[in-house]
Design a protein around this motif. Structure first.
Motif, PDB file in Angstrom:
ATOM      1  N   GLY A  88      -0.176   1.857   4.517  1.00 21.76           N
ATOM      2  CA  GLY A  88       0.957   2.491   5.169  1.00 21.76           C
ATOM      3  C   GLY A  88       2.154   1.582   5.369  1.00 21.76           C
ATOM      4  O   GLY A  88       3.100   1.946   6.063  1.00 21.76           O
ATOM      5  N   VAL A  89       2.132   0.381   4.739  1.00 20.42           N
ATOM      6  CA  VAL A  89       3.239  -0.559   4.955  1.00 20.42           C
ATOM      7  C   VAL A  89       4.510  -0.067   4.271  1.00 20.42           C
ATOM      8  O   VAL A  89       4.478   0.719   3.320  1.00 20.42           O
ATOM      9  CB  VAL A  89       2.895  -1.972   4.452  1.00 20.42           C
ATOM     10  CG1 VAL A  89       1.680  -2.522   5.184  1.00 20.42           C
ATOM     11  CG2 VAL A  89       2.676  -1.987   2.955  1.00 20.42           C
ATOM     12  N   SER A  90       5.640  -0.553   4.770  1.00 22.02           N
ATOM     13  CA  SER A  90       6.926  -0.197   4.179  1.00 22.02           C
ATOM     14  C   SER A  90       7.181  -1.033   2.931  1.00 22.02           C
ATOM     15  O   SER A  90       6.412  -1.942   2.600  1.00 22.02           O
ATOM     16  CB  SER A  90       8.048  -0.438   5.187  1.00 22.02           C
ATOM     17  OG  SER A  90       8.348  -1.817   5.302  1.00 22.02           O
ATOM     18  N   SER A  91       8.277  -0.745   2.252  1.00 22.19           N
ATOM     19  CA  SER A  91       8.611  -1.488   1.039  1.00 22.19           C
ATOM     20  C   SER A  91       8.894  -2.956   1.332  1.00 22.19           C
ATOM     21  O   SER A  91       8.861  -3.792   0.426  1.00 22.19           O
ATOM     22  CB  SER A  91       9.818  -0.855   0.343  1.00 22.19           C
ATOM     23  OG  SER A  91      10.962  -0.868   1.199  1.00 22.19           O
ATOM     24  N   TYR A  92       9.146  -3.291   2.589  1.00 26.13           N
ATOM     25  CA  TYR A  92       9.350  -4.686   2.991  1.00 26.13           C
ATOM     26  C   TYR A  92       8.055  -5.351   3.456  1.00 26.13           C
ATOM     27  O   TYR A  92       8.070  -6.493   3.909  1.00 26.13           O
ATOM     28  CB  TYR A  92      10.397  -4.765   4.106  1.00 26.13           C
ATOM     29  CG  TYR A  92      11.763  -4.296   3.689  1.00 26.13           C
ATOM     30  CD1 TYR A  92      12.571  -5.059   2.845  1.00 26.13           C
ATOM     31  CD2 TYR A  92      12.258  -3.068   4.124  1.00 26.13           C
ATOM     32  CE1 TYR A  92      13.828  -4.628   2.460  1.00 26.13           C
ATOM     33  CE2 TYR A  92      13.521  -2.623   3.745  1.00 26.13           C
ATOM     34  CZ  TYR A  92      14.289  -3.410   2.907  1.00 26.13           C
ATOM     35  OH  TYR A  92      15.542  -2.978   2.525  1.00 26.13           O
ATOM     36  N   GLY A  93       6.947  -4.621   3.380  1.00 23.01           N
ATOM     37  CA  GLY A  93       5.668  -5.166   3.795  1.00 23.01           C
ATOM     38  C   GLY A  93       5.422  -5.121   5.287  1.00 23.01           C
ATOM     39  O   GLY A  93       4.569  -5.846   5.811  1.00 23.01           O
ATOM     40  N   VAL A  94       6.147  -4.263   6.002  1.00 20.55           N
ATOM     41  CA  VAL A  94       6.049  -4.191   7.463  1.00 20.55           C
ATOM     42  C   VAL A  94       5.039  -3.110   7.866  1.00 20.55           C
ATOM     43  O   VAL A  94       5.061  -1.992   7.350  1.00 20.55           O
ATOM     44  CB  VAL A  94       7.431  -3.908   8.076  1.00 20.55           C
ATOM     45  CG1 VAL A  94       7.343  -3.900   9.589  1.00 20.55           C
ATOM     46  CG2 VAL A  94       8.444  -4.957   7.611  1.00 20.55           C
ATOM     47  N   TYR A  95       4.166  -3.467   8.803  1.00 21.14           N
ATOM     48  CA  TYR A  95       3.068  -2.593   9.235  1.00 21.14           C
ATOM     49  C   TYR A  95       3.446  -1.737  10.444  1.00 21.14           C
ATOM     50  O   TYR A  95       4.323  -2.086  11.229  1.00 21.14           O
ATOM     51  CB  TYR A  95       1.861  -3.445   9.640  1.00 21.14           C
ATOM     52  CG  TYR A  95       1.051  -4.010   8.496  1.00 21.14           C
ATOM     53  CD1 TYR A  95      -0.251  -3.572   8.256  1.00 21.14           C
ATOM     54  CD2 TYR A  95       1.570  -4.987   7.671  1.00 21.14           C
ATOM     55  CE1 TYR A  95      -1.017  -4.107   7.220  1.00 21.14           C
ATOM     56  CE2 TYR A  95       0.820  -5.535   6.632  1.00 21.14           C
ATOM     57  CZ  TYR A  95      -0.471  -5.088   6.418  1.00 21.14           C
ATOM     58  OH  TYR A  95      -1.215  -5.628   5.386  1.00 21.14           O
ATOM     59  N   ASP A  96       2.698  -0.631  10.588  1.00 20.40           N
ATOM     60  CA  ASP A  96       2.742   0.224  11.788  1.00 20.40           C
ATOM     61  C   ASP A  96       4.135   0.763  12.093  1.00 20.40           C
ATOM     62  O   ASP A  96       4.525   0.868  13.262  1.00 20.40           O
ATOM     63  CB  ASP A  96       2.200  -0.537  13.010  1.00 20.40           C
ATOM     64  CG  ASP A  96       0.690  -0.460  13.135  1.00 20.40           C
ATOM     65  OD1 ASP A  96       0.052   0.231  12.315  1.00 20.40           O
ATOM     66  OD2 ASP A  96       0.132  -1.084  14.054  1.00 20.40           O
ATOM     67  N   MET A  97       4.865   1.160  11.055  1.00 21.01           N
ATOM     68  CA  MET A  97       6.165   1.788  11.280  1.00 21.01           C
ATOM     69  C   MET A  97       6.023   3.294  11.466  1.00 21.01           C
ATOM     70  O   MET A  97       7.015   3.997  11.673  1.00 21.01           O
ATOM     71  CB  MET A  97       7.117   1.489  10.119  1.00 21.01           C
ATOM     72  CG  MET A  97       7.318   0.012   9.813  1.00 21.01           C
ATOM     73  SD  MET A  97       8.044  -0.929  11.164  1.00 21.01           S
ATOM     74  CE  MET A  97       9.800  -0.793  10.847  1.00 21.01           C
TER      75      MET A  97
END
Length: 205
Positions: free
Chosen positions: A131-140
């Motif tokens: 579920g990470v974003s295209s920037y590799g950020v979790y829990d968005m």
């Protein structure tokens, strides 16, 4: 932290083009373990769900909750960072192309911790790799609502992400939510950000 490059992204329900300068944002929400170090260093009050003021080992890697906006801002200042604006947060979640969800346009509740998961509590911040974003950020999407630095009206700030208590329909990163700066609940936490310019000045680049 993840670098989000300067540029235009599509913001809000109307996908309005917005330009933002580059910034860094935490890969994960601030965890109970992170917050425990802050409390030890500053003597700041502990969250109410920590028995006798100590965080249970079982939730050390979960997002800290039961924090007001003021608690979140105090932590960010201590860490040499700041709370992200709602636009910074949204760009980190949706990417420059304004995806509906961090992972794309598909409605996939299994990629995040929402009411539909049936878990009934927060989960480790590293759990939802898909579920990470295209920037590799979790829990968005899901797990815990996150405070931002954006005032919606006096003494109220925007919240992003949705939470384990939220239906999947409410966790789209473009969705609006806000709360009183004094609000604290079992589904509300935060993460930090810092402008690229400020970080480079701090590092002497």
């Amino acid at each position: 932290m993840a670098l989000v490059d300067a540029g235009v992204y599509l913001s809000g329900a109307g996908n309005t083009p917005v330009w933002l300068p580059s910034f860094y944002i935490d890969l994960y929400p601030v965890t109970n373990s992170d917050y425990e170090r802050f409390v030890a260093a500053t003597g700041h009050a502990t969250p109410q769900h920590w028995p006798k003021g100590r965080c249970p080992e079982s939730i050390l890697d979960h997002p800290v909750v039961f924090v007001t906006w003021h608690d979140a801002a105090a932590y960010a200042s201590w860490a040499g960072k700041e709370l992200p604006s709602s636009q910074q947060w949204e760009k980190a979640a949706r990417g420059p192309r304004g995806e509906t969800y961090p992972w794309g346009s598909q409605q996939t509740p299994a990629k995040c911790n929402t009411r539909e998961s049936g878990i009934g509590s927060t989960t480790p911040v590293t759990r939802y790799h898909s579920g990470v974003s295209s920037y590799g950020v979790y829990d968005m999407c899901g797990n815990a609502w996150e405070w931002t630095s954006t005032l919606s009206e006096p003494s109220r700030y925007e919240l992003k992400a949705g939470a384990w208590t939220s239906p999947f329909s409410r966790v789209t990163p473009a969705a609006f939510n806000d709360a009183s700066s004094e609000m604290l609940d079992d589904d509300t936490g935060f993460r930090c950000a810092v402008s690229a310019e400020a970080l480079h000045q701090l590092l002497g680049d």
